[in-house]
Design a protein around this motif. Sequence first.
Motif, PDB file in Angstrom:
ATOM      1  N   THR A   1      50.767  46.604  38.714  1.00  0.00           N
ATOM      2  CA  THR A   1      51.565  47.208  39.774  1.00  0.00           C
ATOM      3  C   THR A   1      51.867  46.186  40.866  1.00  0.00           C
ATOM      4  N   ASN A   2      50.841  45.440  41.272  1.00  0.00           N
ATOM      5  CA  ASN A   2      50.994  44.387  42.265  1.00  0.00           C
ATOM      6  C   ASN A   2      51.100  43.033  41.558  1.00  0.00           C
ATOM      7  N   GLN A   3      51.492  42.023  42.305  1.00  0.00           N
ATOM      8  CA  GLN A   3      51.583  40.687  41.740  1.00  0.00           C
ATOM      9  C   GLN A   3      50.403  39.833  42.181  1.00  0.00           C
ATOM     10  N   ASN A   4      50.044  38.879  41.328  1.00  0.00           N
ATOM     11  CA  ASN A   4      48.998  37.936  41.688  1.00  0.00           C
ATOM     12  C   ASN A   4      49.668  36.597  41.992  1.00  0.00           C
ATOM     13  N   ARG A   5      50.068  36.424  43.227  1.00  0.00           N
ATOM     14  CA  ARG A   5      50.799  35.224  43.616  1.00  0.00           C
ATOM     15  C   ARG A   5      49.891  34.122  44.128  1.00  0.00           C
ATOM     16  N   SER A   6      48.612  34.396  44.223  1.00  0.00           N
ATOM     17  CA  SER A   6      47.689  33.418  44.762  1.00  0.00           C
ATOM     18  C   SER A   6      47.310  32.401  43.697  1.00  0.00           C
ATOM     19  N   ALA A   7      47.222  31.123  44.109  1.00  0.00           N
ATOM     20  CA  ALA A   7      46.794  30.068  43.193  1.00  0.00           C
ATOM     21  C   ALA A   7      45.281  30.020  43.073  1.00  0.00           C
ATOM     22  N   SER A   8      44.582  30.718  43.969  1.00  0.00           N
ATOM     23  CA  SER A   8      43.131  30.762  43.880  1.00  0.00           C
ATOM     24  C   SER A   8      42.707  31.590  42.684  1.00  0.00           C
ATOM     25  N   PRO A   9      41.520  31.333  42.161  1.00  0.00           N
ATOM     26  CA  PRO A   9      41.101  32.005  40.926  1.00  0.00           C
ATOM     27  C   PRO A   9      41.122  33.530  41.002  1.00  0.00           C
ATOM     28  N   ALA A  10      41.741  34.138  40.010  1.00  0.00           N
ATOM     29  CA  ALA A  10      41.704  35.598  39.879  1.00  0.00           C
ATOM     30  C   ALA A  10      40.402  35.989  39.192  1.00  0.00           C
ATOM     31  N   THR A  11      39.954  37.210  39.428  1.00  0.00           N
ATOM     32  CA  THR A  11      38.731  37.672  38.771  1.00  0.00           C
ATOM     33  C   THR A  11      38.951  39.026  38.114  1.00  0.00           C
ATOM     34  N   SER A  12      38.168  39.277  37.090  1.00  0.00           N
ATOM     35  CA  SER A  12      38.278  40.522  36.343  1.00  0.00           C
ATOM     36  C   SER A  12      36.897  40.921  35.850  1.00  0.00           C
ATOM     37  N   THR A  13      36.767  42.181  35.458  1.00  0.00           N
ATOM     38  CA  THR A  13      35.496  42.678  34.949  1.00  0.00           C
ATOM     39  C   THR A  13      35.754  43.893  34.076  1.00  0.00           C
ATOM     40  N   VAL A  14      34.724  44.364  33.377  1.00  0.00           N
ATOM     41  CA  VAL A  14      34.893  45.454  32.422  1.00  0.00           C
ATOM     42  C   VAL A  14      33.708  46.405  32.481  1.00  0.00           C
ATOM     43  N   ASP A  15      33.978  47.680  32.315  1.00  0.00           N
ATOM     44  CA  ASP A  15      32.935  48.687  32.110  1.00  0.00           C
ATOM     45  C   ASP A  15      32.583  48.642  30.630  1.00  0.00           C
ATOM     46  N   PRO A  16      31.395  48.173  30.250  1.00  0.00           N
ATOM     47  CA  PRO A  16      31.069  48.004  28.837  1.00  0.00           C
ATOM     48  C   PRO A  16      30.958  49.310  28.062  1.00  0.00           C
ATOM     49  N   ALA A  17      30.811  50.419  28.762  1.00  0.00           N
ATOM     50  CA  ALA A  17      30.691  51.707  28.085  1.00  0.00           C
ATOM     51  C   ALA A  17      32.050  52.301  27.719  1.00  0.00           C
ATOM     52  N   THR A  18      33.004  52.205  28.637  1.00  0.00           N
ATOM     53  CA  THR A  18      34.328  52.808  28.406  1.00  0.00           C
ATOM     54  C   THR A  18      35.382  51.795  27.974  1.00  0.00           C
ATOM     55  N   GLY A  19      35.170  50.524  28.296  1.00  0.00           N
ATOM     56  CA  GLY A  19      36.173  49.507  28.010  1.00  0.00           C
ATOM     57  C   GLY A  19      37.233  49.396  29.088  1.00  0.00           C
ATOM     58  N   TYR A  20      37.122  50.194  30.146  1.00  0.00           N
ATOM     59  CA  TYR A  20      38.080  50.100  31.251  1.00  0.00           C
ATOM     60  C   TYR A  20      37.887  48.748  31.937  1.00  0.00           C
ATOM     61  N   MET A  21      39.013  48.066  32.217  1.00  0.00           N
ATOM     62  CA  MET A  21      38.953  46.755  32.853  1.00  0.00           C
ATOM     63  C   MET A  21      39.540  46.815  34.250  1.00  0.00           C
ATOM     64  N   PHE A  22      39.061  45.912  35.101  1.00  0.00           N
ATOM     65  CA  PHE A  22      39.473  45.889  36.499  1.00  0.00           C
ATOM     66  C   PHE A  22      39.873  44.457  36.880  1.00  0.00           C
ATOM     67  N   PHE A  23      41.003  44.331  37.567  1.00  0.00           N
ATOM     68  CA  PHE A  23      41.536  43.032  37.942  1.00  0.00           C
ATOM     69  C   PHE A  23      41.783  42.978  39.444  1.00  0.00           C
ATOM     70  N   ALA A  24      41.363  41.865  40.072  1.00  0.00           N
ATOM     71  CA  ALA A  24      41.611  41.658  41.499  1.00  0.00           C
ATOM     72  C   ALA A  24      42.877  40.835  41.657  1.00  0.00           C
ATOM     73  N   LEU A  25      43.813  41.305  42.488  1.00  0.00           N
ATOM     74  CA  LEU A  25      45.108  40.666  42.680  1.00  0.00           C
ATOM     75  C   LEU A  25      45.307  40.284  44.139  1.00  0.00           C
ATOM     76  N   LYS A  26      46.160  39.259  44.370  1.00  0.00           N
ATOM     77  CA  LYS A  26      46.427  38.806  45.735  1.00  0.00           C
ATOM     78  C   LYS A  26      47.857  38.302  45.827  1.00  0.00           C
ATOM     79  N   THR A  27      48.642  38.874  46.733  1.00  0.00           N
ATOM     80  CA  THR A  27      50.021  38.432  46.946  1.00  0.00           C
ATOM     81  C   THR A  27      50.158  37.788  48.323  1.00  0.00           C
ATOM     82  N   HIS A  28      51.255  37.091  48.522  1.00  0.00           N
ATOM     83  CA  HIS A  28      51.563  36.487  49.814  1.00  0.00           C
ATOM     84  C   HIS A  28      52.922  37.001  50.285  1.00  0.00           C
TER      85      HIS A  28
END
Length: 336
Positions: A172-199
């Motif tokens: 939905t949002n854009q990741n325009r930052s050159a700094s490292p993006a991070t992500s993680t996962v719920d190992p039980a459901t497989g749902y994933m989460f992503f951190a985004l940063k725009t300028h």
Amino acid sequence: MKKYQLAAFAAFVTASAFVTSCKKQEENARTTCSATLYGYYHPDSAYIPPTSPLAWGVIDASTATLASASGITNSGYSNQGAYNTADNCYYVFKYKSSSQTDTLFKVSAGGVVTTYSCATSQSLDGLVFNPTNNKLYCLRRTISGTTMGPTEIVEITTSGTSFTATTVATTTNQNRSASPATSTVDPATGYMFFALKTHSPEIYAVEQYIPGSSTTSVIVSGTDKRIMGLRYNRTDNMLYAITETYPASTGPAAYSFVRISPTSSTMTTVATLPFQVNNEFYTCSLDPCTDRYVLSTISAWGLASFTNTLTQINMAGAVVVQDTTTGLFQGMAIKE
């Protein structure tokens, strides 16, 4: 002893045995929980890609040391590695500047390194392994000419000596930052989460992606803040991260340890950190067995004067231990 007394006594014995059994199972679950932290060690002197392999292996957070099993040639930008429990191998991108990469490393537990390449450099970041479908995913920033395009969630596949990144969803949002993006996962459901940063405007967001869908849902978003080191804790089903809040006037940014609820879409500040976190040179992991967030970073700005640290933070936000290290641990990934 009367019949009802016998029945009551039998019920008491059965219930006691059940409680004892449950307690033993809980104790066994605690004692058998074991997590291994992998990563590599980057020396002070090389923030550009080195010409010789860097030590890779198991990181002992309690002693701030690395038991080297192999070596990989990488830079100080590899914020996040991923441990694939399907093939018992560690994966990490080799970065140039601005998260550009055309190389993916696979390292076996014994230290055997396999190198995969792609035809062109891409902006890939936030590598994560999903144990529910045994696949690797990450974010890709796209650019059309000089215009920033959409940010995509891509599936990483390897074949022979090459890898491909296939788009599965657009965020939905854009990741325009050159700094490292991070992500993680719920190992039980497989749902994933992503951190985004725009300028322009400054917007942060955490988005949830469910494998098989083509869209994401926004968990939290806001302005004038960066979310770093996003990690899922399966013990309480919460997300944890570091936030960098920009000052209203000239001065250093403030850093906090936060908890994010995927179900209520709320972000709570757990504690204010008494040190700085460099948003380019850092890596982290969350050990669910000890309930500790492990963070490696340069805790001061500027290359002329800085301190490398390895910090353990509990879920209440307390700094349990902080060690000063000669170099910087990078590309952390947990194996359970």
